[in-house]
Every structure is written in C-alpha cells, then in structure tokens.
Design a protein around this motif. Sequence first.
Motif, short mmCIF file in Angstrom:
data_model
loop_
_atom_site.label_atom_id
_atom_site.label_comp_id
_atom_site.label_asym_id
_atom_site.label_seq_id
_atom_site.Cartn_x
_atom_site.Cartn_y
_atom_site.Cartn_z
N ILE A 183 48.27 20.68 35.36
CA ILE A 183 47.19 20.95 36.16
C ILE A 183 46.84 22.56 36.25
O ILE A 183 47.80 23.31 36.41
N GLY A 184 45.73 23.00 36.13
CA GLY A 184 45.26 24.33 36.30
C GLY A 184 44.46 24.59 37.45
O GLY A 184 43.90 23.59 37.79
N PHE A 185 44.65 25.55 38.33
CA PHE A 185 43.82 26.06 39.51
C PHE A 185 43.02 27.18 39.41
O PHE A 185 43.87 28.33 38.83
N VAL A 186 41.94 27.15 39.79
CA VAL A 186 41.10 28.53 40.14
C VAL A 186 40.49 28.29 41.37
O VAL A 186 39.92 27.41 41.48
N PHE A 187 40.61 29.21 42.21
CA PHE A 187 40.15 29.42 43.49
C PHE A 187 38.99 30.50 43.90
O PHE A 187 38.86 31.17 42.96
N GLN A 188 38.59 30.41 45.14
CA GLN A 188 37.56 31.49 45.37
C GLN A 188 38.19 32.94 45.29
O GLN A 188 37.49 33.86 44.79
N ALA A 189 39.23 32.81 46.15
CA ALA A 189 40.18 34.09 46.10
C ALA A 189 41.14 34.12 44.67
O ALA A 189 41.62 33.09 44.19
N PHE A 190 40.66 35.18 44.16
CA PHE A 190 41.36 35.34 42.71
C PHE A 190 42.76 34.79 42.67
O PHE A 190 43.38 34.33 41.45
N ASN A 191 43.46 35.26 43.49
CA ASN A 191 44.94 34.87 43.61
C ASN A 191 45.94 35.69 42.50
O ASN A 191 46.62 34.97 41.94
N LEU A 192 45.43 36.96 41.96
CA LEU A 192 46.23 37.64 41.04
C LEU A 192 47.24 38.26 41.57
O LEU A 192 47.06 38.60 42.78
N VAL A 193 48.37 38.56 40.95
CA VAL A 193 49.34 39.44 41.34
C VAL A 193 49.20 40.81 41.31
O VAL A 193 48.75 41.29 40.13
N PRO A 194 49.08 41.65 42.33
CA PRO A 194 48.45 42.87 41.98
C PRO A 194 49.39 43.88 41.36
O PRO A 194 48.70 44.93 40.65
N THR A 195 50.57 43.79 41.09
CA THR A 195 51.37 44.77 40.29
C THR A 195 51.63 44.36 38.90
O THR A 195 52.10 45.04 38.08
N LEU A 196 51.02 43.16 38.62
CA LEU A 196 50.92 42.64 37.23
C LEU A 196 49.74 43.07 36.49
O LEU A 196 48.78 43.09 36.99
N THR A 197 49.87 43.43 34.98
CA THR A 197 48.68 43.53 34.14
C THR A 197 47.69 42.51 34.06
O THR A 197 48.37 41.30 34.62
N ALA A 198 46.71 42.39 33.56
CA ALA A 198 45.68 41.30 33.17
C ALA A 198 46.63 40.12 32.41
O ALA A 198 46.71 39.12 32.78
N ILE A 199 47.34 40.68 31.22
CA ILE A 199 47.93 39.87 30.34
C ILE A 199 49.06 39.25 31.08
O ILE A 199 49.52 37.97 30.88
N LEU A 247 43.41 44.18 29.02
CA LEU A 247 44.52 43.36 29.38
C LEU A 247 45.69 44.37 29.74
O LEU A 247 46.53 43.50 30.59
N ALA A 248 45.74 45.55 29.65
CA ALA A 248 46.81 46.38 30.54
C ALA A 248 46.46 46.81 31.64
O ALA A 248 47.34 47.57 32.33
N HIS A 249 45.15 46.52 32.43
CA HIS A 249 45.00 46.99 33.52
C HIS A 249 45.37 45.96 34.52
O HIS A 249 45.38 44.76 34.44
N ARG A 250 45.78 46.79 35.73
CA ARG A 250 45.99 45.70 36.82
C ARG A 250 44.64 45.24 37.59
O ARG A 250 43.62 45.79 37.41
N PRO A 251 44.81 44.35 38.58
CA PRO A 251 43.50 43.77 39.07
C PRO A 251 42.80 44.79 39.90
O PRO A 251 41.50 44.64 39.90
N SER A 252 43.33 45.67 40.37
CA SER A 252 42.61 46.73 41.14
C SER A 252 41.64 47.53 40.15
O SER A 252 40.82 48.14 40.69
N GLU A 253 41.99 47.42 39.07
CA GLU A 253 41.41 48.13 37.95
C GLU A 253 40.24 47.52 37.28
O GLU A 253 39.42 47.85 36.22
#
Length: 255
Positions: free
Chosen positions: A102-118, A150-156
């Motif tokens: 199962i994959g999940f996508v929520f209204q809050a993006f729930n990305l890890v801020p210290t990790l890059t997109a990839i 892909l090398a950018h973090r969520p804040s970028e």
Amino acid sequence: MTTPATDASRPQVAGTSAARVDDAVKIYGTGATEVRALDGVTVQFSEGEFGAIMGPSGSGKSTLMHCMAGLDSLTAGAAFIGETELGTLDDKKLTVLRRERIGFVFQAFNLVPTLTAIENITLPLALAGKLGDEAWTDVVVGTVGLSDRLAHRPSELSGGQQQRVAVARALATRPQIIFADEPTGNLDSRSGSEVLGFMRRAVDEMGQTIVMVTHDPVAAGYADRILFLVDGKIVSEMREPTAARVLDTMKQLGD
C-alpha cells in the motif's frame, strides 16, 4: 488549469480487485454517544482504476479509506487488499502489508526535511532494507518531472513539487494500491492540477491503482469513478465524472 483526461482517453478498468470491503460497519463510542461512521458499506476498487470517495463532512469517507487501508479496523464486516483479509492479520503482518503493498499520500506532504527529493522518494525502500527495482525507480523519477530538483530538500521546493515527490514516494515500492487523503487540500489550483495530472498519468501510463478522498469537484473530475457517501452509506456512484456533474451532485447531498 490543466484539463482532466477526456473519457475517451481513459482505459477500461480491469475487473481484478485491488481493495474492497464487504458489509463494512464502523462504530465509535457506545450508548448515547455511539456514532455509526460506516453502515453496511460494500464496495470494490479494481486494479488500474482511479477512484474517488466524496460526501458531506462526517459522511464517513475518511473512515472508509482508513479501514480499507488497514489504518483502522472495522467493527463488523471485512476489508481486503487483493485477496488478503486485513482482519486475519496480526499487527506485525498488517504493518508489513501496509509497507509492501500500500502507498499513502496525505494532505500534509510528510516529507523528511533533511532528505533530498530523491532520498524521500526512495525512503520506503531504504526502510524496508531493499534496493528496489532500479528501472522502476527511474520510471517514477522520470514521471515526477522534477529531474532538475531531485537534489533539493523539501524547503527548496514549492508545495506542488513537494506533493509530487510524496506521490512518487508512494509509487516507488510498486504498491498494489495508493490511498490519497485530500492530496491537494494544501495546494493552490495550479499546483493541485500538477499533482492530479501526475496521479492521472500514474494510472494511465504506469497501471497504478489510486483511491482518493476529496471534497473538491475539480479534483474528483480526474477520477474514473466516484462514490458518494452520506451518513456512512453509499448513496450514489458516478462514472466518467466532470467537475460540473460532481458539483451538482454534492449540492443535492447538502455539502
């Protein structure tokens, strides 16, 4: 705003079940405080289908999705992912099923801020100790349309870009089905169109199955089929929806 795919361009939905519930009942509370969030719901979503669940506030749409996805348990009835009945699994096996199928996508993006997109996209594989299918990952990354980010973090990244990364993360494990809860709720109309277009392509071009809870008629117009819930019951179903038809139906339901 990007126009949803036309009915003629959408594939015929296969008959194999990706997820279903049979006579699903969910009750919260007891006695005078009892709330019957689901009241005998039976529904199936087929492989290769983009389904949507809509209804007024408190209709049970999020409860239905959570019970189908194994995030909550039914009071009565049965929920299946493929042919696996969720109620027969212990907590450990249920956790493995959610992680692998199962994959999940929520209204809050729930990305890890210290990790890059990839790194965010491949995180579920890393947590499972798997390398994954490199060719599939390349397809997912290519479909994201953010190869230069892909090398950018969520804040970028913009909100729309972050949510596209979140959808790609859900795709990375090749899940049997993706459940998306108000995936465009925090986005402006342009960013929302980007994400919905990406999800539509995931179904059309990658054979993904997606079930989305939304209150937005425009978002629902991207789906193949919409279920409308009121007071925990399915009261209507619409195939080949358009935003205008959805809006008319929602007005009749009182939302």
